[in-house]
Motif scaffolding. Sequence first.
Motif, PDB file in Angstrom:
ATOM      1  N   TYR A   1       3.818  -3.455   1.402  1.00  0.00           N
ATOM      2  CA  TYR A   1       3.079  -2.341   1.998  1.00  0.00           C
ATOM      3  C   TYR A   1       4.009  -1.163   2.252  1.00  0.00           C
ATOM      4  O   TYR A   1       3.695  -0.018   1.901  1.00  0.00           O
ATOM      5  CB  TYR A   1       2.431  -2.797   3.301  1.00  0.00           C
ATOM      6  CG  TYR A   1       1.885  -1.654   4.137  1.00  0.00           C
ATOM      7  CD1 TYR A   1       0.735  -0.986   3.759  1.00  0.00           C
ATOM      8  CD2 TYR A   1       2.543  -1.242   5.298  1.00  0.00           C
ATOM      9  CE1 TYR A   1       0.239   0.074   4.507  1.00  0.00           C
ATOM     10  CE2 TYR A   1       2.057  -0.193   6.057  1.00  0.00           C
ATOM     11  CZ  TYR A   1       0.907   0.470   5.664  1.00  0.00           C
ATOM     12  OH  TYR A   1       0.436   1.508   6.413  1.00  0.00           O
ATOM     13  N   ASN A   2       5.158  -1.414   2.862  1.00  0.00           N
ATOM     14  CA  ASN A   2       6.093  -0.331   3.164  1.00  0.00           C
ATOM     15  C   ASN A   2       6.641   0.307   1.892  1.00  0.00           C
ATOM     16  O   ASN A   2       6.897   1.511   1.843  1.00  0.00           O
ATOM     17  CB  ASN A   2       7.256  -0.866   4.007  1.00  0.00           C
ATOM     18  CG  ASN A   2       6.788  -1.510   5.293  1.00  0.00           C
ATOM     19  OD1 ASN A   2       6.563  -2.709   5.336  1.00  0.00           O
ATOM     20  ND2 ASN A   2       6.619  -0.720   6.345  1.00  0.00           N
ATOM     21  N   ALA A   3       6.830  -0.531   0.850  1.00  0.00           N
ATOM     22  CA  ALA A   3       7.394  -0.028  -0.402  1.00  0.00           C
ATOM     23  C   ALA A   3       6.399   0.799  -1.196  1.00  0.00           C
ATOM     24  O   ALA A   3       6.766   1.783  -1.845  1.00  0.00           O
ATOM     25  CB  ALA A   3       7.893  -1.200  -1.247  1.00  0.00           C
ATOM     26  N   LYS A   4       5.121   0.427  -1.153  1.00  0.00           N
ATOM     27  CA  LYS A   4       4.139   1.042  -2.033  1.00  0.00           C
ATOM     28  C   LYS A   4       3.141   1.975  -1.339  1.00  0.00           C
ATOM     29  O   LYS A   4       2.533   2.805  -1.997  1.00  0.00           O
ATOM     30  CB  LYS A   4       3.359  -0.052  -2.772  1.00  0.00           C
ATOM     31  CG  LYS A   4       4.214  -0.884  -3.725  1.00  0.00           C
ATOM     32  CD  LYS A   4       3.380  -1.918  -4.437  1.00  0.00           C
ATOM     33  CE  LYS A   4       4.208  -2.711  -5.439  1.00  0.00           C
ATOM     34  NZ  LYS A   4       4.704  -1.871  -6.556  1.00  0.00           N
TER      35      LYS A   4
ATOM     36  N   THR B   1       5.498   6.496   3.097  1.00  0.00           N
ATOM     37  CA  THR B   1       6.562   7.402   2.650  1.00  0.00           C
ATOM     38  C   THR B   1       7.914   6.960   3.178  1.00  0.00           C
ATOM     39  O   THR B   1       8.944   7.353   2.642  1.00  0.00           O
ATOM     40  CB  THR B   1       6.275   8.833   3.132  1.00  0.00           C
ATOM     41  OG1 THR B   1       6.132   8.834   4.572  1.00  0.00           O
ATOM     42  CG2 THR B   1       4.994   9.364   2.512  1.00  0.00           C
ATOM     43  N   GLU B   2       7.918   6.143   4.231  1.00  0.00           N
ATOM     44  CA  GLU B   2       9.189   5.718   4.822  1.00  0.00           C
ATOM     45  C   GLU B   2       9.899   4.677   3.968  1.00  0.00           C
ATOM     46  O   GLU B   2      11.121   4.588   3.964  1.00  0.00           O
ATOM     47  CB  GLU B   2       8.936   5.139   6.225  1.00  0.00           C
ATOM     48  CG  GLU B   2      10.210   4.896   7.008  1.00  0.00           C
ATOM     49  CD  GLU B   2       9.928   4.599   8.471  1.00  0.00           C
ATOM     50  OE1 GLU B   2      10.887   4.588   9.260  1.00  0.00           O
ATOM     51  OE2 GLU B   2       8.757   4.375   8.818  1.00  0.00           O
TER      52      GLU B   2
ATOM     53  N   ARG C   1      14.824  -0.876  10.028  1.00  0.00           N
ATOM     54  CA  ARG C   1      13.960  -0.763  11.212  1.00  0.00           C
ATOM     55  C   ARG C   1      12.539  -1.243  10.935  1.00  0.00           C
ATOM     56  O   ARG C   1      11.984  -2.041  11.697  1.00  0.00           O
ATOM     57  CB  ARG C   1      13.931   0.683  11.709  1.00  0.00           C
ATOM     58  CG  ARG C   1      13.090   0.868  12.973  1.00  0.00           C
ATOM     59  CD  ARG C   1      13.274   2.273  13.532  1.00  0.00           C
ATOM     60  NE  ARG C   1      12.885   3.273  12.562  1.00  0.00           N
ATOM     61  CZ  ARG C   1      11.629   3.685  12.357  1.00  0.00           C
ATOM     62  NH1 ARG C   1      10.644   3.140  13.055  1.00  0.00           N
ATOM     63  NH2 ARG C   1      11.358   4.621  11.466  1.00  0.00           N
ATOM     64  N   VAL C   2      11.924  -0.747   9.846  1.00  0.00           N
ATOM     65  CA  VAL C   2      10.550  -1.155   9.574  1.00  0.00           C
ATOM     66  C   VAL C   2      10.488  -2.632   9.209  1.00  0.00           C
ATOM     67  O   VAL C   2       9.494  -3.313   9.472  1.00  0.00           O
ATOM     68  CB  VAL C   2       9.915  -0.300   8.461  1.00  0.00           C
ATOM     69  CG1 VAL C   2       9.859   1.151   8.873  1.00  0.00           C
ATOM     70  CG2 VAL C   2      10.626  -0.469   7.125  1.00  0.00           C
TER      71      VAL C   2
ATOM     72  N   ALA D   1       4.194   2.446  10.646  1.00  0.00           N
ATOM     73  CA  ALA D   1       3.636   1.497   9.681  1.00  0.00           C
ATOM     74  C   ALA D   1       3.327   0.157  10.304  1.00  0.00           C
ATOM     75  O   ALA D   1       2.569  -0.620   9.766  1.00  0.00           O
ATOM     76  CB  ALA D   1       4.612   1.308   8.514  1.00  0.00           C
ATOM     77  N   THR D   2       3.927  -0.128  11.467  1.00  0.00           N
ATOM     78  CA  THR D   2       3.742  -1.455  12.042  1.00  0.00           C
ATOM     79  C   THR D   2       3.333  -1.393  13.507  1.00  0.00           C
ATOM     80  O   THR D   2       3.588  -2.299  14.280  1.00  0.00           O
ATOM     81  CB  THR D   2       5.040  -2.271  11.919  1.00  0.00           C
ATOM     82  OG1 THR D   2       6.113  -1.530  12.508  1.00  0.00           O
ATOM     83  CG2 THR D   2       5.392  -2.541  10.469  1.00  0.00           C
TER      84      THR D   2
END
Length: 382
Positions: A123-126, A129-130, A135-136, A70-71
């Motif tokens: 972004y990570n929440a919505k 899938t992670e 870590r993210v 994701a990043t």
Amino acid sequence: MSPFFHQFKTIFALLTICMVSVILYCDRYEGTLGLIRNAFPSKPVTLVDWNGEKFWRLQNPPAAPAPSPATTVSTTNTGATEASPKGHKILVLSTVGRSGSSFLGELIAQLPDSLYFFEPMMYNAKATTEGVNARVTWDLLKNIFSCRFDHDWQVFARSRSLVRKKGGRPCAGSRSEGAGACLRELCLNQTNIVVKVIRMRVSWLADLLLQSGPELKVVHLVRDPRATFRSSRMFVQTQKDYTALCPRILETFAYDAHKELFVATSVKYEDLCLDPEGVVTDLWRFLSGARKAALPPAWALYLAEHTDGANKKGNAYSTWRDTRKEAEAWRQEIGESLLLAVEEHCGGAIALLGHNKFRSLAIARNLSIPLRWTKKPLYSLI
């Protein structure tokens, strides 16, 4: 036995239980040092002094973990990852939403030449899938403070206006293919990078602060849980489970007891509402490192405009408010079942803030009974 004495005994017993819980929590992890040693068992740790600020530092910091999908950072531009902004790097952190973090984050972002990142982990929440985890979160925040942005994150951030600059939305006129280069160039040319988050656990800070060093400063915002959950019931249905969130809130107080070891401080929302100029002046002195610094003009203007009841706007997410009424407005709005439930589950946090437990709606509604039972809470602030 007088009612006052009975109340005093009750409060004393509550505080005793609360402090024992916090002590047990701290003892379990041996305080901040234990957190660090658990994370990096093979690395020696030392206490370092920097300009009078003490913080734990790994003597031989480990290599940064591999970025999550994701990043992931593109390094097509040779040498681009070496550059970074030279001004303030500020992380505004609230354990839960509806605690005034948007107001505080926007205020800090009024500093000249600032780029403001509003809830970048949305972004990570919505969109992944992670989801959000340590870590993210580390990856994303380290990349932001280094002005490195993943393409997919940028697309999402642009659609939600997560990157903001005083006076408008940065790079709004750029075509999608050039938006990334525009944002990176703008970020590197800004003096101050301000990030506001509510999706990060306070216990995740150790790694981020250890690897970032004293150039990253953290402002941790706290608020009476009864006010937070009253607001959440109305506006944030995903954050209404006090049985799950109350332990997390109490965890932040245990962790904050060691904030002097890092470059971090705390702001109590109720204090900010009742004395905005005083609290914000102290905050600026912490961020700037100048003990006698005056309030920045941009902050003074923001406070004058946004804390005046005459300018209050109706949007529940607005940063315009009558702050003196805002501090205890929840007492006239909360229902009895929620009041009693939150006082039961979040009693430790309420006591550490130096606030009274009301135990009935009639007492909560009676504003002649003060919210605070002490002017000097056990939980130390700025």
